[in-house]
Design a protein around this motif. Structure first.
Motif, short mmCIF file in Angstrom:
data_model
loop_
_atom_site.label_atom_id
_atom_site.label_comp_id
_atom_site.label_asym_id
_atom_site.label_seq_id
_atom_site.Cartn_x
_atom_site.Cartn_y
_atom_site.Cartn_z
N GLY A 52 0.78 -1.23 0.00
CA GLY A 52 0.00 0.00 0.00
C GLY A 52 0.81 1.28 0.00
N GLU A 53 2.12 1.20 0.21
CA GLU A 53 2.96 2.41 0.18
C GLU A 53 3.59 2.54 -1.20
N PRO A 54 3.67 3.77 -1.70
CA PRO A 54 4.30 3.94 -3.02
C PRO A 54 5.81 3.81 -2.92
N PRO A 55 6.43 3.19 -3.92
CA PRO A 55 7.90 3.09 -3.91
C PRO A 55 8.52 4.46 -4.24
N GLU A 56 9.76 4.63 -3.80
CA GLU A 56 10.48 5.85 -4.14
C GLU A 56 11.00 5.70 -5.57
N ARG A 57 11.16 6.84 -6.22
CA ARG A 57 11.67 6.80 -7.58
C ARG A 57 12.59 7.98 -7.81
N GLU A 58 13.46 7.82 -8.80
CA GLU A 58 14.39 8.89 -9.16
C GLU A 58 14.38 9.07 -10.68
N PRO A 59 14.65 10.27 -11.12
CA PRO A 59 14.61 10.52 -12.56
C PRO A 59 15.83 9.95 -13.28
N VAL A 60 15.61 9.56 -14.53
CA VAL A 60 16.68 9.14 -15.42
C VAL A 60 16.73 10.22 -16.51
N TYR A 61 17.86 10.93 -16.57
CA TYR A 61 17.99 12.05 -17.49
C TYR A 61 18.64 11.65 -18.81
N GLU A 62 18.22 12.33 -19.86
CA GLU A 62 18.87 12.22 -21.16
C GLU A 62 19.01 13.63 -21.72
N THR A 63 19.84 13.76 -22.74
CA THR A 63 19.97 15.05 -23.42
C THR A 63 19.69 14.88 -24.90
N THR A 64 19.25 15.98 -25.51
CA THR A 64 18.98 16.01 -26.94
C THR A 64 19.38 17.38 -27.45
N PRO A 65 19.76 17.50 -28.71
CA PRO A 65 20.13 18.81 -29.24
C PRO A 65 18.99 19.83 -29.06
N PHE A 66 19.36 21.05 -28.73
CA PHE A 66 18.37 22.10 -28.46
C PHE A 66 17.39 22.26 -29.63
#
Length: 170
Positions: A52-66
């Motif tokens: 019943g508790e939500p798991p913790e999460r972290e972002p996964v970043y990527e980059t792309t040309p502007f």
């Protein structure tokens, strides 16, 4: 019953839209002239969480040309603006906007559409009152878009297409 389009909008109305990035997870990377964004979320403690508790999460970043990022943002904003305009012109709320790369000879365009939904037997479940001809006539040929992220700015003229879609339930 089958869909029609995409066909280039025929209205010569001049529309403009400005999109200013307000997502704090989207940042400009100056030395790469790129955009850093959250591409996915990774769960960090899924196996340790109580029921019943939500798991913790972290972002996964990527980059792309502007320019690539800005082009997509301009096109998306242009699609919303065009759909709002056409809804106003046709006095409806059935017109939606999106982006596609499925127009021959074009990289990325705005597309506005209406749809009819058929059941498994091919009978209409919901049907639009907007004709394809009226949709094309009310659709702007272009929308001028501007995207801003921090001090960076990108401008482009976005071509707009109209599409009548028929979806059949399975």
């Amino acid at each position: 019953m089958e869909g029609q389009g995409p066909a280039r909008g025929e209205s010569d109305v001049e529309l403009e839209v400005e999109e200013v990035e307000d997502d704090e997870e989207v940042t400009y990377v100056e030395d790469e002239h790129a955009v850093r964004y959250v591409a996915a979320w990774r769960y960090t403690n899924r196996d340790e969480v109580d029921e019943g508790e939500p798991p913790e999460r972290e972002p996964v970043y990527e980059t792309t040309p502007f320019e690539q990022w800005a082009k997509t943002q301009c096109t998306s904003a242009a699609a919303r603006t065009a759909a709002e305009h056409v809804n106003d012109q046709l006095e409806t709320d059935e017109v939606g906007g999106g982006i596609t790369s499925a127009v021959e000879g074009k990289d990325l365009v705005a597309v506005i559409s209406v749809q009819t939904i058929l059941d498994r037997d091919g009978d209409p479940v919901s049907e639009t009152a907007v004709t394809f001809d009226a949709l094309v006539a009310a659709t702007p040929a272009n929308v001028r878009g501007t995207y801003r992220l921090d001090a960076e700015e990108y401008q482009m003229t976005v071509p707009v297409y109209a599409q009548y879609r028929v979806l059949q339930q399975e």
